[in-house]
Structures are given as structure tokens and as C-alpha cells.
Design a protein around this motif. Sequence first.
Motif, PDB file in Angstrom:
ATOM      1  N   PRO A   1      -5.697   1.958   0.696  1.00 38.82           N
ATOM      2  CA  PRO A   1      -5.085   0.984   0.999  1.00 38.82           C
ATOM      3  C   PRO A   1      -5.891  -0.395   0.856  1.00 38.82           C
ATOM      4  O   PRO A   1      -6.979  -0.402   1.310  1.00 38.82           O
TER       5      PRO A   1
ATOM      6  N   ASP B   1      -2.966   3.009   7.283  1.00 38.23           N
ATOM      7  CA  ASP B   1      -4.037   2.321   7.050  1.00 38.23           C
ATOM      8  C   ASP B   1      -5.453   3.232   7.658  1.00 38.23           C
ATOM      9  O   ASP B   1      -5.313   4.148   8.371  1.00 38.23           O
TER      10      ASP B   1
ATOM     11  N   TRP C   1      -5.993   7.348  -3.980  1.00 43.73           N
ATOM     12  CA  TRP C   1      -5.374   6.028  -3.234  1.00 43.73           C
ATOM     13  C   TRP C   1      -6.417   5.561  -2.155  1.00 43.73           C
ATOM     14  O   TRP C   1      -7.062   6.183  -1.449  1.00 43.73           O
TER      15      TRP C   1
ATOM     16  N   ASP D   1       0.916  -1.351  -0.117  1.00 44.79           N
ATOM     17  CA  ASP D   1      -0.135   0.004  -0.127  1.00 44.79           C
ATOM     18  C   ASP D   1       0.800   1.351   0.045  1.00 44.79           C
ATOM     19  O   ASP D   1       0.462   2.089  -0.767  1.00 44.79           O
TER      20      ASP D   1
ATOM     21  N   SER E   1      -6.909  -2.416   4.199  1.00 45.27           N
ATOM     22  CA  SER E   1      -7.397  -1.250   5.122  1.00 45.27           C
ATOM     23  C   SER E   1      -7.310  -1.175   6.477  1.00 45.27           C
ATOM     24  O   SER E   1      -7.184  -0.297   7.121  1.00 45.27           O
TER      25      SER E   1
END
Length: 320
Positions: free
Chosen positions: A294, A233, A292, A212, A297
Motif C-alpha cells: 500500500p 494497510d 504489492w 491501494d 501504508s
Amino acid sequence: MRVFVAGATGAIGRRLVPPLVERGHDVVATTSRPEKVDALRALGARPVVLDGLDGVAVGEAVARAEPDAIVHQMTALAGKPDLRRFDRWFADTNELRTKGTEHLLAAARAAGVGRLVAQSYTGWTNARSGGPVKTEADAFDARPARAQRESLAAIHFLEDAVTGAPLEGIALRFGNFYGPGASESLVELVRKRQFPVIGDGGGVWSWIHLDDAAAATVAALERGRSGVYNVVDDEPAPVTEWLPYLAQVVGAKPPRRVPAWLGRLAAGEVAVQWMTEGRGASNEKAKRELDWQPAWSSWRGGFRDGLGEPAPRRGERAGP
Ligand SMILES: NC(=O)c1ccc[n+]([C@@H]2O[C@H](COP(=O)([O-])OP(=O)(O)OC[C@H]3O[C@@H](n4cnc5c(N)ncnc54)[C@H](OP(=O)(O)O)[C@@H]3O)[C@@H](O)[C@H]2O)c1
């Protein structure tokens, strides 16, 4: 775009080059060690051997590559952590964040490079007062532990230099990394029960999976505007939540608990502050402006399924 990745062999660089290549970018990738050039070539990049602290060499390498953008992922954190002598542990990294950044910015200016994305950090850098989750507008810690003053100053320097430079200058504040190449030593300590909850364990940490962080770097290269972005995150969490969970998913016994005074004696002030007063970070700005988010998450799924390399899919071979 032609992208010059300074520090392409580290935990993040190794996972950044492949998505850049996949997206059609022409990648020039650096290492300071000649023995690593083949690995960079295997990732699809054109390797360059470069000491990021040698200003003349940096200038020449960037001029020769004629990149559209530069990525600064140079740190020197592969050695043994030393929280007690934090600034000594970070000394080479601090040089790469100060002199190394200056060299890249000077080279960018001379070669007419329009964009530079640099690695910054969010975590122990944050003010240990106010709410548990900080945005990019919130202040750094005004009273860092004595052992961390130079390291915080180096981060401050990097961010100011990059975002104040006459190009699109972006500093990505990565949370604490996990994933292949980033979390093995933490997991080992947790397995040995040598990573205890200190004090009330109320310090809040933000995590980010390496893939990520790499994806956010690609987004910043393609769409970012000058400034600072938190790359973390969706779930900042206190040590009392993430650490017992990590122990559970790696099959370890629950972490020990030690009082703050004992933690201070055993591991020093930095460890105590981090575990009891740390602050997490919000990723709202990066989601909004970089488009964007992640894939991992939450560290919950990430710790369970993302610490190692993904299992090969059916029909795919595991190795050469
Ligand atoms: N946000 C975070 O939590 C965070 C951030 C950074 C690192 N870490 C952790 O720190 C540990 C070590 O990080 P790492 O694997 O990325 O290794 P590292 O030793 O920090 O190296 C990072 C990159 O910098 C390059 N480099 C180092 N010194 C250089 C120099 N003088 N000139 C040019 N390039 C130089 C390295 O290349 P060569 O060695 O090939 O020259 C490598 O590509 C990992 O566990 C990682 O997860 C965490």
C-alpha cells in the motif's frame, strides 16, 4: 490484456479503470445506468450497460467482449447505511455477490476467460476470538450477529465459488475503504459527533485507501494465483486509536463515548460488536505473492492527506 470490469462506476471501479488503461490494458467497463457511459468513456474504457443480475445479458456481454480477465466490483451500497437491519441494507449487494458471481463465472466459462478477480471484504466477517489480526487462513465469524447472517453467507459463497472455479479465481478481501467517494459520509458523522466510541472501543479495524485497493486489483490481474488475499494497510488499529485521530485531522471535536448498552440500544448489536470485538487483517500474503504494497501504508497519513482528491501539481489545471 483485455479486462472486463463489472461495476466500473463505483468507489473502487472509478479508480481502477485509469491505472488499467495506463498500463496498456484494453478495458471494457460496465454500468447499469445508461447516463454513466460517458463518464466511463472519459476514463478510457469501452462502456457497456449491463444489469449484473440478468444472467443472459451478462453471458452476451462477456461473449461479445472476449476478455482475458473479468473483475467483479459490483455492490449496491450507495444508499443509507442501516446497521440494525444489516442484511436488509446489504440485500442487493448479497444478490450481486451470489447470483451476480454465478452469472459472471458461467459467462467466463462459456467464453473461455482464464481469470476472474472479485471483491470480497475483511472486517466484521472475522471470528471475534483469538488474536487481534487475522490471516486468510483464519476462520470467519462462526456466530455473526443475527442481522448479518445473510451478508456473511454471501461473502462465503462468493469466495468459495470464485476460488473453486476452473480458472484463476481470486477474491480480494478489502479492508474498510477510505478516500474520495468512500469516506465522506463517515467524516460528516464524525464532524457532527454522531459516530461515538462504543464500549471500550477495543475492536480492531483494518483500513485501505481506494487507490491501494485498485493497485492490488491490478496486481492480482497481472500476477495473482487462485485464492484469497487480504488487501489492507500495515496498521490494524483499535477504534480508540483511529477514531479520535480521524476526528482530529478533520477538525472535529473528539468523539463521544457511550457505554455498550446504550450503543446497543441506539445502533444495534452489529455496531457494538464491530466497535468492541472487531478483528483486523494482515496483508503479508498480498505483499509477498502479489508484489504489492500500500502506498498509504497507514490510515494515519491516509486520513490526514488522502481523504480527498490529491491537489493538482504545479502547472496542472484542476479541471477542464
Ligand atoms: N470494503 C469496503 O469498505 C467497501 C466495499 C464496497 C463499498 N463500500 C462503500 O460503499 C459506498 C458505496 O459504494 P460504491 O460507490 O462503490 O457504490 P455501489 O452502489 O456499491 O456500486 C458499486 C458498483 O456496482 C455497480 N452495480 C450496482 N448494482 C448493479 C447491478 N444490478 N448490475 C450491475 N452493476 C451494478 C454500480 O454501477 P452502476 O450504479 O453504475 O450501475 C457500481 O459500479 C462507498 O462509500 C464505498 O466506499 C465499502
